[in-house]
Design a protein around this motif. Sequence first.
Motif, mmCIF file in Angstrom:
data_model
loop_
_atom_site.group_PDB
_atom_site.id
_atom_site.type_symbol
_atom_site.label_atom_id
_atom_site.label_comp_id
_atom_site.label_asym_id
_atom_site.label_seq_id
_atom_site.Cartn_x
_atom_site.Cartn_y
_atom_site.Cartn_z
ATOM 1 N N THR A 1 -5.213 21.428 -17.900
ATOM 2 C CA THR A 1 -4.399 20.567 -17.049
ATOM 3 C C THR A 1 -2.932 20.967 -17.199
ATOM 4 O O THR A 1 -2.564 21.663 -18.149
ATOM 5 C CB THR A 1 -4.535 19.088 -17.457
ATOM 6 N N MET A 2 -2.102 20.465 -16.290
ATOM 7 C CA MET A 2 -0.670 20.736 -16.399
ATOM 8 C C MET A 2 -0.121 20.135 -17.684
ATOM 9 O O MET A 2 0.750 20.729 -18.330
ATOM 10 C CB MET A 2 0.084 20.205 -15.179
ATOM 11 N N SER B 1 2.556 28.152 -7.000
ATOM 12 C CA SER B 1 1.227 28.769 -6.877
ATOM 13 C C SER B 1 0.417 28.712 -8.183
ATOM 14 O O SER B 1 -0.760 29.073 -8.188
ATOM 15 C CB SER B 1 1.361 30.226 -6.425
ATOM 16 N N PHE B 2 1.050 28.252 -9.266
ATOM 17 C CA PHE B 2 0.334 28.183 -10.542
ATOM 18 C C PHE B 2 -0.722 27.082 -10.491
ATOM 19 O O PHE B 2 -0.440 25.956 -10.088
ATOM 20 C CB PHE B 2 1.305 27.914 -11.703
ATOM 21 N N SER B 3 -1.926 27.415 -10.939
ATOM 22 C CA SER B 3 -3.036 26.458 -10.931
ATOM 23 C C SER B 3 -3.620 26.336 -12.339
ATOM 24 O O SER B 3 -4.380 27.207 -12.773
ATOM 25 C CB SER B 3 -4.122 26.920 -9.957
ATOM 26 N N PRO B 4 -3.263 25.272 -13.059
ATOM 27 C CA PRO B 4 -3.784 25.115 -14.421
ATOM 28 C C PRO B 4 -5.309 25.039 -14.458
ATOM 29 O O PRO B 4 -5.935 25.491 -15.412
ATOM 30 C CB PRO B 4 -3.147 23.826 -14.921
ATOM 31 N N ALA B 5 -5.904 24.493 -13.415
ATOM 32 C CA ALA B 5 -7.365 24.370 -13.379
ATOM 33 C C ALA B 5 -8.053 25.736 -13.407
ATOM 34 O O ALA B 5 -9.158 25.860 -13.930
ATOM 35 C CB ALA B 5 -7.790 23.590 -12.142
ATOM 36 N N SER B 6 -7.378 26.765 -12.892
ATOM 37 C CA SER B 6 -7.986 28.096 -12.903
ATOM 38 C C SER B 6 -8.100 28.652 -14.330
ATOM 39 O O SER B 6 -8.802 29.638 -14.559
ATOM 40 C CB SER B 6 -7.217 29.059 -11.998
ATOM 41 N N TYR B 7 -7.432 28.003 -15.267
ATOM 42 C CA TYR B 7 -7.517 28.373 -16.680
ATOM 43 C C TYR B 7 -8.338 27.350 -17.462
ATOM 44 O O TYR B 7 -8.399 27.402 -18.692
ATOM 45 C CB TYR B 7 -6.118 28.473 -17.291
ATOM 46 N N ILE C 1 4.648 28.421 -15.265
ATOM 47 C CA ILE C 1 3.808 27.275 -14.901
ATOM 48 C C ILE C 1 4.497 26.355 -13.900
ATOM 49 O O ILE C 1 3.856 25.474 -13.334
ATOM 50 C CB ILE C 1 3.353 26.481 -16.147
ATOM 51 N N THR D 1 3.969 34.225 -17.225
ATOM 52 C CA THR D 1 3.422 33.352 -16.190
ATOM 53 C C THR D 1 4.199 32.044 -16.182
ATOM 54 O O THR D 1 4.195 31.315 -17.178
ATOM 55 C CB THR D 1 1.918 33.088 -16.432
#
Length: 131
Positions: A56-57, A47-53, A43, A41
Amino acid sequence: MSSEMNQDWQVEVFYDGECPLCLREIKLLRRLDRKHRIRFTDIADPSFSPASYGMTMNDFMDEIQGRWHSGEWITGVEVFRRLYAAVGLKPIVSLTRLPGISHGLEFGYRVFAKNRLRLTGRCDDGTCRIN
């Protein structure tokens, strides 16, 4: 079948696709991952969304993150151990667990992680950018 599409992956690695050194390691792992045990994956992908995990970035940029298929997180040198074990290099991974070697790897990785952006030419005038 690409490892991104494989539902039978064992470990997922979250890597910075804008980091030249990181990409070199990922390319090697992709070549070695013949059984598609790793999910890759990027980062840096827009389209990568750190919040979905639930992160934060900065969490992802501070040190390498990995995740078991079960959802349990791993970080740092342990991620590399698990990735290389997944591609069949368990004997070498075992050596990295020896006390002197383990401590040296942890120290070396911490220094690299802290300075990664600067070392890869992604800092200007003392500030480092994260896209």
